[in-house]
Write an enzyme that holds these catalytic residues in place. Sequence first.
Site, PDB file in Angstrom:
ATOM      1  N   ASP A  17       0.800  -1.137   0.034  1.00 27.35           N
ATOM      2  CA  ASP A  17       0.013   0.146   0.006  1.00 27.35           C
ATOM      3  C   ASP A  17       0.807   1.174   0.151  1.00 27.35           C
ATOM      4  O   ASP A  17       1.563   1.542   1.065  1.00 27.35           O
ATOM      5  CB  ASP A  17      -0.827   0.109   1.181  1.00 27.35           C
ATOM      6  CG  ASP A  17      -1.891   1.389   1.217  1.00 27.35           C
ATOM      7  OD1 ASP A  17      -2.970   0.996   0.698  1.00 27.35           O
ATOM      8  OD2 ASP A  17      -1.271   2.214   1.906  1.00 27.35           O
ATOM      9  N   TYR A  72       2.946   9.961  -0.773  1.00 29.51           N
ATOM     10  CA  TYR A  72       4.011   9.227   0.065  1.00 29.51           C
ATOM     11  C   TYR A  72       5.361   9.400  -0.510  1.00 29.51           C
ATOM     12  O   TYR A  72       6.379   9.456   0.164  1.00 29.51           O
ATOM     13  CB  TYR A  72       3.859   7.820   0.383  1.00 29.51           C
ATOM     14  CG  TYR A  72       2.668   7.438   1.143  1.00 29.51           C
ATOM     15  CD1 TYR A  72       1.679   8.192   1.657  1.00 29.51           C
ATOM     16  CD2 TYR A  72       2.246   6.081   1.223  1.00 29.51           C
ATOM     17  CE1 TYR A  72       0.679   7.967   2.403  1.00 29.51           C
ATOM     18  CE2 TYR A  72       1.187   5.690   1.960  1.00 29.51           C
ATOM     19  CZ  TYR A  72       0.337   6.520   2.187  1.00 29.51           C
ATOM     20  OH  TYR A  72      -0.861   6.114   3.070  1.00 29.51           O
ATOM     21  N   LYS A  87      -2.711   5.676  -4.467  1.00 26.45           N
ATOM     22  CA  LYS A  87      -4.099   6.606  -4.078  1.00 26.45           C
ATOM     23  C   LYS A  87      -3.818   8.079  -4.700  1.00 26.45           C
ATOM     24  O   LYS A  87      -2.664   8.616  -4.883  1.00 26.45           O
ATOM     25  CB  LYS A  87      -4.024   6.989  -2.523  1.00 26.45           C
ATOM     26  CG  LYS A  87      -3.764   5.736  -1.682  1.00 26.45           C
ATOM     27  CD  LYS A  87      -4.238   5.827  -0.149  1.00 26.45           C
ATOM     28  CE  LYS A  87      -3.689   4.648   0.682  1.00 26.45           C
ATOM     29  NZ  LYS A  87      -2.311   4.615   0.972  1.00 26.45           N
ATOM     30  N   HIS A 123      -7.659   9.336  -1.960  1.00 22.90           N
ATOM     31  CA  HIS A 123      -7.112   9.105  -0.637  1.00 22.90           C
ATOM     32  C   HIS A 123      -7.997   9.736   0.376  1.00 22.90           C
ATOM     33  O   HIS A 123      -8.035   9.492   1.450  1.00 22.90           O
ATOM     34  CB  HIS A 123      -5.887   9.981  -0.694  1.00 22.90           C
ATOM     35  CG  HIS A 123      -4.656   9.698   0.134  1.00 22.90           C
ATOM     36  ND1 HIS A 123      -3.378   9.550   0.071  1.00 22.90           N
ATOM     37  CD2 HIS A 123      -4.796   9.157   1.589  1.00 22.90           C
ATOM     38  CE1 HIS A 123      -2.744   9.045   0.898  1.00 22.90           C
ATOM     39  NE2 HIS A 123      -3.658   9.023   1.809  1.00 22.90           N
TER      40      HIS A 123
HETATM   41  P1  NAP Z   1       0.982   1.854  12.093  1.00 25.68           P
HETATM   42  O1  NAP Z   1       1.058   0.460  10.939  1.00 25.68           O
HETATM   43  O2  NAP Z   1      -0.481   1.867  12.840  1.00 25.68           O
HETATM   44  O3  NAP Z   1       2.169   2.082  12.886  1.00 25.68           O
HETATM   45  C1  NAP Z   1       3.573   2.081  12.282  1.00 25.68           C
HETATM   46  C2  NAP Z   1       4.517   2.215  13.468  1.00 25.68           C
HETATM   47  O4  NAP Z   1       4.190   0.989  14.316  1.00 25.68           O
HETATM   48  C3  NAP Z   1       5.874   2.433  12.971  1.00 25.68           C
HETATM   49  O5  NAP Z   1       6.187   3.435  13.877  1.00 25.68           O
HETATM   50  C4  NAP Z   1       6.421   1.226  13.371  1.00 25.68           C
HETATM   51  O6  NAP Z   1       7.745   1.259  13.750  1.00 25.68           O
HETATM   52  C5  NAP Z   1       5.790   0.627  14.697  1.00 25.68           C
HETATM   53  N1  NAP Z   1       5.652  -0.770  14.376  1.00 25.68           N
HETATM   54  C6  NAP Z   1       5.202  -1.620  13.318  1.00 25.68           C
HETATM   55  N2  NAP Z   1       5.076  -3.082  13.674  1.00 25.68           N
HETATM   56  C7  NAP Z   1       5.622  -3.101  14.971  1.00 25.68           C
HETATM   57  C8  NAP Z   1       5.663  -3.940  15.892  1.00 25.68           C
HETATM   58  N3  NAP Z   1       5.693  -5.253  15.607  1.00 25.68           N
HETATM   59  N4  NAP Z   1       6.085  -3.826  17.302  1.00 25.68           N
HETATM   60  C9  NAP Z   1       6.498  -2.422  17.595  1.00 25.68           C
HETATM   61  N5  NAP Z   1       6.270  -1.212  16.715  1.00 25.68           N
HETATM   62  C10 NAP Z   1       5.948  -1.826  15.552  1.00 25.68           C
HETATM   63  O7  NAP Z   1       0.776   3.229  11.069  1.00 25.68           O
HETATM   64  P2  NAP Z   1       0.933   3.772   9.691  1.00 25.68           P
HETATM   65  O8  NAP Z   1       2.076   3.388   8.980  1.00 25.68           O
HETATM   66  O9  NAP Z   1       0.481   4.987   9.682  1.00 25.68           O
HETATM   67  O10 NAP Z   1      -0.523   2.921   8.953  1.00 25.68           O
HETATM   68  C11 NAP Z   1      -0.134   1.629   8.066  1.00 25.68           C
HETATM   69  C12 NAP Z   1      -0.315   1.929   6.740  1.00 25.68           C
HETATM   70  O11 NAP Z   1      -1.697   2.393   6.445  1.00 25.68           O
HETATM   71  C13 NAP Z   1       0.710   3.081   6.002  1.00 25.68           C
HETATM   72  O12 NAP Z   1       2.103   2.727   6.010  1.00 25.68           O
HETATM   73  C14 NAP Z   1      -0.161   3.471   4.974  1.00 25.68           C
HETATM   74  O13 NAP Z   1       0.196   2.462   3.783  1.00 25.68           O
HETATM   75  C15 NAP Z   1      -1.538   3.406   5.185  1.00 25.68           C
HETATM   76  N6  NAP Z   1      -2.146   4.691   5.742  1.00 25.68           N
HETATM   77  C16 NAP Z   1      -3.317   5.022   4.876  1.00 25.68           C
HETATM   78  C17 NAP Z   1      -3.819   6.438   5.297  1.00 25.68           C
HETATM   79  C18 NAP Z   1      -4.839   6.707   4.716  1.00 25.68           C
HETATM   80  O14 NAP Z   1      -5.292   8.090   4.917  1.00 25.68           O
HETATM   81  N7  NAP Z   1      -5.574   6.229   3.652  1.00 25.68           N
HETATM   82  C19 NAP Z   1      -3.092   6.991   6.581  1.00 25.68           C
HETATM   83  C20 NAP Z   1      -2.324   6.554   7.084  1.00 25.68           C
HETATM   84  C21 NAP Z   1      -1.549   5.342   6.830  1.00 25.68           C
HETATM   85  P3  NAP Z   1       8.831   0.844  12.748  1.00 25.68           P
HETATM   86  O15 NAP Z   1       8.615   0.994  11.313  1.00 25.68           O
HETATM   87  O16 NAP Z   1      10.179   1.559  13.371  1.00 25.68           O
HETATM   88  O17 NAP Z   1       9.433  -0.762  12.884  1.00 25.68           O
END
Ligand code: NAP
Length: 293
Positions: free
Chosen positions: A45, A50, A75, A108
């Site tokens: 994704d 990004y 997106k 998005h």
């Molecule tokens: P998330 O997946 O909730 O959290 C990512 C954070 O958690 C990072 O700091 C990562 O650190 C840490 N992490 C991941 N696995 C872990 C584990 N097993 N133990 C401890 N910490 C862990 O947040 P997100 O990246 O915002 O959301 C996920 C994806 O959703 C995004 O990458 C993006 O593709 C999508 N997204 C979409 C929108 C939208 O508006 N559509 C908005 C936000 C995100 P490290 O990387 O340092 O491991």
Amino acid sequence: MISEVTLNNGIKMPLIGFGVFQVSDLEQTKESVLLALKNGYRLIDTASSYGNEEAVGQAIIESNVPRQDIFVTTKAFVNQMGYNETIQAFYESLNKLGLDYLDLYLIHMPFGDYYGSYRALIDLYHAGKIRAIGISNFDEARLTDLVLNFNVVPQVNQIEHHPHFQRTKLLDIMAGYNIQPEAWAPFAEGMNGMFDEDILVNIAKNHKKSVPQVIIRWNIQQDIVVIPKSVHENRIQQNIAVQDFELSSEEMAAIKNLDMDKPDMLDINDSKEVRRVYDYLNNPVLTTLNDNN
Ligand code: NAP
């Protein structure tokens, strides 16, 4: 092999994917997508906003995983709304990714002329350029309005969804239209003590798993596609190793109690947040979307 869901047009989508938001270093994006593909993820994704689509595309090529085995999502952002703008944005993204079709293309955010954009998505879908179309961050009213306006139901709505913000009402409406939920920020990026919630910590101990694994499992047990992000291989492996345990109905009910029914990351109905999204366009490096200051 990760389990899949079947979308309302018959296309299959993996239940666990890999997100690359806030991985702005292109080498790191490429390396983490390569690690994800090596460790069994088959859904990636990204988004034009990004700034890392090229690196995602490079990783797909270098991985040697057949293109048809990878479910690629990107997106169109708020500056790419409107019919012509979204058609152009789509081809720009495709070009950066080095692909000739997308598995899923999302609007998005529900800002700007997203009606024009949705028409573009429908045309691109009929032209065979996208296997599934979708929206992201659409709430109950916006989603219902879009569906009723077009009579074309999107396949997916990608939404903020985690134990603190469970979106029960929205999920019910989406189920009524057979729109697949996809959870972004499943860990709320670790904010507001997500990883230290006693209920989650205890459930994790019961299963000899980690809190992130419990959260991923909680999503897939509800048939919600989930796309955790990590740049660390041990976490990338951990987040996908969730198919060997099951949460009991009591554990699922206990997690329900963590719902605070408000977003931690993005409130699309708060005008300050809307301004923050538009500010991101001017300064995507300094103003990240999860910066609550
Ligand atoms: P998330 O997946 O909730 O959290 C990512 C954070 O958690 C990072 O700091 C990562 O650190 C840490 N992490 C991941 N696995 C872990 C584990 N097993 N133990 C401890 N910490 C862990 O947040 P997100 O990246 O915002 O959301 C996920 C994806 O959703 C995004 O990458 C993006 O593709 C999508 N997204 C979409 C929108 C939208 O508006 N559509 C908005 C936000 C995100 P490290 O990387 O340092 O491991």
